[in-house]
Design a protein around this motif. Structure first.
Motif, PDB file in Angstrom:
ATOM      1  N   LYS A 134      10.601-117.353  48.268  1.00 42.23           N
ATOM      2  CA  LYS A 134      10.664-116.460  49.428  1.00 42.23           C
ATOM      3  C   LYS A 134      11.896-115.560  49.339  1.00 42.23           C
ATOM      4  CE  LYS A 134       7.398-117.942  52.418  1.00 42.23           C
ATOM      5  NZ  LYS A 134       6.457-117.087  53.124  1.00 42.23           N
ATOM      6  N   HIS A 135      11.712-114.319  49.805  1.00 43.01           N
ATOM      7  CA  HIS A 135      12.836-113.404  50.021  1.00 43.01           C
ATOM      8  C   HIS A 135      13.016-113.317  51.534  1.00 43.01           C
ATOM      9  CE1 HIS A 135      15.567-110.081  49.053  1.00 43.01           C
ATOM     10  NE2 HIS A 135      15.117-109.510  50.152  1.00 43.01           N
ATOM     11  N   LEU A 136      14.100-113.933  52.017  1.00 45.88           N
ATOM     12  CA  LEU A 136      14.337-114.084  53.454  1.00 45.88           C
ATOM     13  C   LEU A 136      15.465-113.144  53.873  1.00 45.88           C
ATOM     14  CD1 LEU A 136      13.785-115.787  56.072  1.00 45.88           C
ATOM     15  CD2 LEU A 136      15.504-117.397  55.220  1.00 45.88           C
ATOM     16  N   VAL A 137      15.200-112.316  54.893  1.00 46.62           N
ATOM     17  CA  VAL A 137      16.201-111.382  55.409  1.00 46.62           C
ATOM     18  C   VAL A 137      16.571-111.813  56.826  1.00 46.62           C
ATOM     19  CG1 VAL A 137      16.781-108.960  55.834  1.00 46.62           C
ATOM     20  CG2 VAL A 137      15.154-109.548  54.022  1.00 46.62           C
ATOM     21  N   LEU A 138      17.887-111.984  57.063  1.00 47.83           N
ATOM     22  CA  LEU A 138      18.395-112.507  58.328  1.00 47.83           C
ATOM     23  C   LEU A 138      19.431-111.567  58.934  1.00 47.83           C
ATOM     24  CD1 LEU A 138      19.131-116.183  57.161  1.00 47.83           C
ATOM     25  CD2 LEU A 138      17.087-115.385  58.377  1.00 47.83           C
TER      26      LEU A 138
ATOM     27  N   MET B 235      37.402-117.041  56.578  1.00 48.64           N
ATOM     28  CA  MET B 235      37.002-118.343  57.122  1.00 48.64           C
ATOM     29  C   MET B 235      35.518-118.333  57.498  1.00 48.64           C
ATOM     30  SD  MET B 235      39.382-120.674  57.283  1.00 48.64           S
ATOM     31  CE  MET B 235      38.860-121.738  58.617  1.00 48.64           C
ATOM     32  N   PRO B 236      34.784-119.399  57.159  1.00 47.89           N
ATOM     33  CA  PRO B 236      33.370-119.434  57.569  1.00 47.89           C
ATOM     34  C   PRO B 236      33.238-119.563  59.079  1.00 47.89           C
ATOM     35  CG  PRO B 236      34.029-121.522  56.591  1.00 47.89           C
ATOM     36  CD  PRO B 236      35.173-120.589  56.396  1.00 47.89           C
ATOM     37  N   GLU B 237      32.186-118.993  59.609  1.00 53.53           N
ATOM     38  CA  GLU B 237      31.902-119.141  61.039  1.00 53.53           C
ATOM     39  C   GLU B 237      30.468-119.622  61.216  1.00 53.53           C
ATOM     40  OE1 GLU B 237      31.171-115.528  63.403  1.00 53.53           O
ATOM     41  OE2 GLU B 237      31.727-114.402  61.623  1.00 53.53           O
ATOM     42  N   ARG B 238      30.206-120.219  62.364  1.00 57.37           N
ATOM     43  CA  ARG B 238      28.865-120.704  62.683  1.00 57.37           C
ATOM     44  C   ARG B 238      28.252-119.722  63.665  1.00 57.37           C
ATOM     45  NH1 ARG B 238      28.208-127.127  63.010  1.00 57.37           N
ATOM     46  NH2 ARG B 238      26.029-127.279  63.633  1.00 57.37           N
ATOM     47  N   PHE B 239      27.047-119.253  63.378  1.00 54.69           N
ATOM     48  CA  PHE B 239      26.427-118.271  64.261  1.00 54.69           C
ATOM     49  C   PHE B 239      24.908-118.414  64.233  1.00 54.69           C
ATOM     50  CE2 PHE B 239      27.009-116.306  60.084  1.00 54.69           C
ATOM     51  CZ  PHE B 239      25.793-115.699  59.835  1.00 54.69           C
ATOM     52  N   GLN B 240      24.288-117.814  65.241  1.00 48.86           N
ATOM     53  CA  GLN B 240      22.823-117.831  65.308  1.00 48.86           C
ATOM     54  C   GLN B 240      22.284-116.533  64.719  1.00 48.86           C
ATOM     55  OE1 GLN B 240      20.344-117.843  69.096  1.00 48.86           O
ATOM     56  NE2 GLN B 240      20.211-120.001  68.504  1.00 48.86           N
ATOM     57  N   SER B 241      21.293-116.677  63.882  1.00 51.91           N
ATOM     58  CA  SER B 241      20.691-115.551  63.181  1.00 51.91           C
ATOM     59  C   SER B 241      19.212-115.467  63.524  1.00 51.91           C
ATOM     60  CB  SER B 241      20.871-115.759  61.673  1.00 51.91           C
ATOM     61  OG  SER B 241      20.198-114.769  60.944  1.00 51.91           O
ATOM     62  N   LYS B 242      18.666-114.245  63.424  1.00 55.93           N
ATOM     63  CA  LYS B 242      17.229-114.053  63.607  1.00 55.93           C
ATOM     64  C   LYS B 242      16.598-113.615  62.291  1.00 55.93           C
ATOM     65  CE  LYS B 242      16.850-112.850  68.513  1.00 55.93           C
ATOM     66  NZ  LYS B 242      16.448-111.783  69.462  1.00 55.93           N
ATOM     67  N   VAL B 243      15.361-114.030  62.090  1.00 59.48           N
ATOM     68  CA  VAL B 243      14.615-113.638  60.890  1.00 59.48           C
ATOM     69  C   VAL B 243      14.149-112.188  61.049  1.00 59.48           C
ATOM     70  CG1 VAL B 243      12.562-114.075  59.492  1.00 59.48           C
ATOM     71  CG2 VAL B 243      13.866-116.001  60.440  1.00 59.48           C
ATOM     72  N   ILE B 244      14.526-111.346  60.094  1.00 59.06           N
ATOM     73  CA  ILE B 244      14.027-109.962  60.046  1.00 59.06           C
ATOM     74  C   ILE B 244      12.703-109.935  59.284  1.00 59.06           C
ATOM     75  CG2 ILE B 244      14.480-107.629  59.184  1.00 59.06           C
ATOM     76  CD1 ILE B 244      17.488-108.220  59.547  1.00 59.06           C
ATOM     77  N   SER B 245      12.671-110.623  58.138  1.00 60.21           N
ATOM     78  CA  SER B 245      11.418-110.725  57.366  1.00 60.21           C
ATOM     79  C   SER B 245      11.489-111.942  56.458  1.00 60.21           C
ATOM     80  CB  SER B 245      11.171-109.456  56.542  1.00 60.21           C
ATOM     81  OG  SER B 245      12.188-109.279  55.575  1.00 60.21           O
ATOM     82  N   ASN B 246      10.316-112.436  56.059  1.00 60.73           N
ATOM     83  CA  ASN B 246      10.208-113.613  55.204  1.00 60.73           C
ATOM     84  C   ASN B 246       8.984-113.426  54.313  1.00 60.73           C
ATOM     85  OD1 ASN B 246      10.741-116.164  54.168  1.00 60.73           O
ATOM     86  ND2 ASN B 246       9.612-117.234  55.770  1.00 60.73           N
ATOM     87  N   GLU B 247       9.214-112.965  53.093  1.00 60.64           N
ATOM     88  CA  GLU B 247       8.106-112.561  52.217  1.00 60.64           C
ATOM     89  C   GLU B 247       8.090-113.354  50.927  1.00 60.64           C
ATOM     90  OE1 GLU B 247       8.628-108.417  51.549  1.00 60.64           O
ATOM     91  OE2 GLU B 247       8.311-107.860  53.649  1.00 60.64           O
ATOM     92  N   ASN B 248       6.877-113.677  50.449  1.00 61.35           N
ATOM     93  CA  ASN B 248       6.725-114.295  49.132  1.00 61.35           C
ATOM     94  C   ASN B 248       6.961-113.256  48.050  1.00 61.35           C
ATOM     95  OD1 ASN B 248       4.866-116.379  50.742  1.00 61.35           O
ATOM     96  ND2 ASN B 248       5.444-117.264  48.767  1.00 61.35           N
ATOM     97  N   ILE B 249       7.837-113.581  47.090  1.00 58.53           N
ATOM     98  CA  ILE B 249       7.942-112.708  45.914  1.00 58.53           C
ATOM     99  C   ILE B 249       7.284-113.357  44.691  1.00 58.53           C
ATOM    100  CG2 ILE B 249       9.850-111.254  46.660  1.00 58.53           C
ATOM    101  CD1 ILE B 249      11.779-113.055  45.224  1.00 58.53           C
ATOM    102  N   THR B 250       7.062-114.681  44.758  1.00 56.42           N
ATOM    103  CA  THR B 250       6.140-115.369  43.846  1.00 56.42           C
ATOM    104  C   THR B 250       5.444-116.426  44.704  1.00 56.42           C
ATOM    105  OG1 THR B 250       7.606-117.178  43.164  1.00 56.42           O
ATOM    106  CG2 THR B 250       7.801-115.115  41.939  1.00 56.42           C
TER     107      THR B 250
END
Length: 198
Positions: free
Chosen positions: A20-24, A1-16
């Motif tokens: 963006k390659h976003l890690v949460l 089942m899907p859940e709703r949660f709060q996430s923090k950004v670990i990294s957000n990098e341009n690959i072109t």
């Protein structure tokens, strides 16, 4: 089942220039199957926006990776473009039923653009778990292949992985590289024109 949660950004990098390659971060109890996606929920003017993004990492504890094309006038991606480490996001997931149905068959993955995301998740998970059947990945782009070095490295390490790219700027299309194998299962993700032609 899907859940709703709060996430923090670990990294957000341009690959072109526009991807963006976003890690949460994810909670301890968050699990997903390769091929599934999450939705990012954000405020925009007087309403909540919800946008889906395929998870491009194989299952790793406490984090997910996303591959997101930034649309300059998009409803949400300009906000995503400016995310910094530590910023918070509201997430809903995992969602979706796009996953490998039969691991005993040869697998052929065909993508365009950020359609590579679910296949990166699937292929990394298969190889990590010593999948022995033949895997073929054909990825189409206008100019810059995504995760190109990574897939080349994986194909050198694993004899059962074949990796090919088709660049439309050089006159190539994924259909030009398409293997025909009635015993294989085909998985498609990307532009409607590519899916229709394949």
């Amino acid at each position: 089942m899907p859940e709703r949660f709060q996430s923090k950004v670990i990294s957000n990098e341009n690959i072109t220039d526009d991807i963006k390659h976003l890690v949460l971060t994810t909670p301890n109890n968050f699990t997903f199957l390769p091929g599934q996606y999450i939705s990012i929920i954000a405020d925009s003017k007087e309403k909540k926006l919800r946008r889906p993004y395929s998870i491009c990492s194989n299952p790793i504890k406490n984090k997910i990776e996303l591959c997101i094309k930034i649309i300059p006038n998009g409803a949400l991606t300009p906000q995503i473009n400016n995310l910094k480490q530590g910023d918070k996001l509201e997430i809903l997931g995992p969602l979706g039923t796009f996953r490998i149905k039969d691991k005993e068959k040869k697998l052929i993955f065909i993508s365009t653009g950020t359609g590579i995301a679910p296949f990166r998740s699937m292929i990394k998970d298969l190889l990590k778990n010593n999948h022995k059947k033949q895997i073929t990945l054909i990825a189409g782009y206008k100019n810059n292949p995504l995760y190109d070095k990574e897939f080349k490295s994986l194909s050198r390490k694993h004899a059962n992985l074949t990796y090919k790219t088709a660049l439309s700027s050089k006159g190539k299309r994924v259909i030009d590289l398409l293997p025909i194998n009635p015993e294989a299962d085909y998985y498609l993700c990307g532009l409607k024109e590519m899916i229709d032609s394949v």
